[in-house]
Design a protein around this motif. Structure first.
Motif, PDB file in Angstrom:
ATOM      1  N   UNK A 429       0.826  -1.201   0.000  1.00 25.99           N
ATOM      2  CA  UNK A 429       0.000   0.000   0.000  1.00 25.99           C
ATOM      3  C   UNK A 429       0.866   1.258   0.000  1.00 25.99           C
ATOM      4  N   UNK A 430       1.938   1.245   0.795  1.00 23.49           N
ATOM      5  CA  UNK A 430       2.871   2.370   0.792  1.00 23.49           C
ATOM      6  C   UNK A 430       3.480   2.544  -0.596  1.00 23.49           C
ATOM      7  N   UNK A 431       3.815   1.425  -1.240  1.00 24.58           N
ATOM      8  CA  UNK A 431       4.362   1.486  -2.597  1.00 24.58           C
ATOM      9  C   UNK A 431       3.344   2.058  -3.575  1.00 24.58           C
ATOM     10  N   UNK A 432       2.058   1.765  -3.379  1.00 27.49           N
ATOM     11  CA  UNK A 432       1.008   2.321  -4.245  1.00 27.49           C
ATOM     12  C   UNK A 432       0.973   3.843  -4.129  1.00 27.49           C
ATOM     13  N   UNK A 433       1.008   4.354  -2.910  1.00 26.88           N
ATOM     14  CA  UNK A 433       0.973   5.794  -2.697  1.00 26.88           C
ATOM     15  C   UNK A 433       2.159   6.473  -3.365  1.00 26.88           C
ATOM     16  N   UNK A 434       3.318   5.840  -3.273  1.00 29.72           N
ATOM     17  CA  UNK A 434       4.510   6.426  -3.886  1.00 29.72           C
ATOM     18  C   UNK A 434       4.461   6.309  -5.407  1.00 29.72           C
TER      19      UNK A 434
END
Length: 494
Positions: A429-434
């Motif tokens: 999910x953090x990778x999606x935001x980035x």
């Protein structure tokens, strides 16, 4: 007619700023008063007064000041930083669309009856998973290969890919790792996965290793909390490698108990790796904030909510309670009771306290029960990553916290693209935001995870340096342009 509302907004904004910066306002007022009193005194008079002080008084003041500074530093502990993270990105050959699931089920009538197949397909259609989620090689065999060898092969595939990814993004070498923490809940072979990583990457002989198991989907954030505790007492420059995964191959359930068929439908392959450090000079990308873990295992229903056992025919599997979402909501409520006061602005805390006082006064006067104020955590965080445990879990958290669809987009899209990857999901999910370019310097992130036991974990991060190129080489590299997608509506009565 427009003036009063605008005036109210201005007054509310001023009040919020004053309360949130209460100590700063008081400090400025005190400093102004001191300066005003001392202004008539000339600099040479101040020096004369300081020289007139007895030496023992000066020495005592210096010692006390140094002691206060030392105690404050000891109590706060060293800051902990996320240097970098990496995720396993599955190849298309592991993809398992719904049609493949249905075909395999029909080709194995000796394992799964038609009624169970129909139930599983209905569950898949309303689960929030998409057509590109991936399962290990073992699931593509008929019957599924649940051997030890298949599980080891899956573990080596996902763990090594995630660790390779995180090392490739940093200047940190395997020889620089001082502590290794690996978590995997169900499958724990001998030697453990921590030893497997040490062997693969040739870590130093004095590396300290920890292998966590049985903690479910919350184990990733539990590992972050453990790493923080170690780093806050370790020498400066210490680095911790954290690896989070769940190995599915040996856990395929071949019975017909509906509550035990759920993991087959929801869980998908995945892994993530993080490098944490207690040195600010490590080129870190995030600073770790508050970490709070809440365990509700004292309640029997919560303890058995996610439970590994055998069915009446001796088939081993994980039984997921129908009250899973409600249990998660209860655990979250207890967690934010401890987490909220640590992260919420003073204004929000004041509103909560006022609503609690009002409720108590109404109860004492016999006028019924007043609804408590629900704090707005969006005043404390720009991004919220909810464990992608299932559509129902995300719905429960969204409703409980009063979040918008945009606030939970990263969680829903991660569930759609990768499925429930267990303890590694919050990093996808953090990778999606980035990958979407939404992460900026200074942005605050709240990660929430749930795990067997039952427990709830909250971890706060502050972004120091967004990913270069919006994380173009991350797990979303080949598909982020297609997201977000519109999820189909589901019939609640199904």
């Amino acid at each position: 007619m427009g003036s009063p509302p605008r005036a109210n907004v201005v007054l509310k904004t001023v009040a919020r700023l004053a309360v949130n910066n209460f100590f700063a306002v008081v400090a400025v007022a005190v400093a102004a008063a001191v300066v005003r009193q001392a202004w008539p005194v000339r600099p040479d008079e101040i020096l004369d007064r300081m020289r007139a002080l007895p030496p023992v008084h000066v020495l005592t003041a210096v010692i006390l000041a140094a002691g206060v500074v030392k105690l404050r530093r000891m109590r706060r502990g060293r800051d902990v930083y996320l240097v970098e993270y990496g995720c396993f990105r599955p190849k298309a050959c592991y993809r398992t669309p719904f049609a493949t699931c249905l075909e395999h089920a029909h080709l194995m009538p000796y394992l799964v009856d038609e009624e169970s197949v129909s139930f599983a397909m209905r569950l898949l259609e309303r689960s929030g998973l998409g057509e590109e989620t991936c399962v290990p090689d073992a699931y593509h065999y008929m019957p599924p290969d649940r051997s030890l060898r298949a599980s080891r092969d899956e573990a080596e595939l996902v763990i090594f890919a995630a660790v390779d990814d995180v090392f490739a993004k940093t200047a940190v070498k395997p020889a620089d790792i001082d502590v290794l923490v690996v978590n995997c809940s169900i499958f724990t072979p001998v030697p453990v996965f921590a030893d497997m990583v040490v062997n693969r990457y040739g870590l130093r002989a004095d590396v300290r290793t920890v292998n966590l198991s049985g903690m479910g989907c919350s184990a990733g954030l539990v590992s972050v909390g453990l790493a923080r505790n170690l780093l806050q007492t370790a020498p400066p420059g210490t680095r911790v490698l954290v690896v989070s995964t769940e190995i599915l191959s040996s856990q395929y359930y071949v019975g017909t108990e509906r509550a035990m068929l759920l993991p087959n439908c929801l869980f998908r392959m995945g892994a993530a790796a993080m490098i944490l450090s207690n040195s600010p000079d490590s080129g870190a990308r995030f600073r770790l904030g508050r970490v709070v873990r809440t365990v509700t295992a004292a309640r029997d229903a919560d303890y058995r909510c996610v439970f590994q056992e055998e069915d009446d025919k001796g088939n081993t599997g994980i039984r997921l309670s129908k009250d899973l979402a409600t249990t998660a909501g209860y655990a979250l409520k207890n967690n934010i009771a401890a987490f909220g006061p640590l992260v919420l602005p003073a204004w929000e805390q004041l509103l909560v306290a006022a609503s609690m006082l009002r409720r108590k006064l109404l109860l004492m006067s016999g006028h019924g029960k007043a609804r408590l104020y629900r704090p707005d955590f969006r005043t404390a965080f720009e991004h919220i990553c909810i464990h992608a445990g299932g559509r129902g879990v995300i719905d429960e958290v969204q409703q409980g916290l009063g979040l918008s669809d945009d606030d939970v987009e990263a969680s829903r899209m991660t569930l759609h693209r990768f499925g429930n990857t267990s303890s590694s999901s919050v990093l996808y999910e953090l990778a999606y935001l980035e990958a979407k370019g939404r992460m900026g310097k200074g942005d605050r992130v709240w990660m929430i995870s749930f795990g067997a036991g039952f427990d709830c974990n909250s971890v706060a991060w502050e972004c120091l340096q967004p990913a270069a190129g919006h994380g173009a080489d991350g797990p979303w590299a080949d598909c982020v342009g297609r997201y977000p997608v519109q999820l189909p509506e589901i019939d609640k009565d199904m």
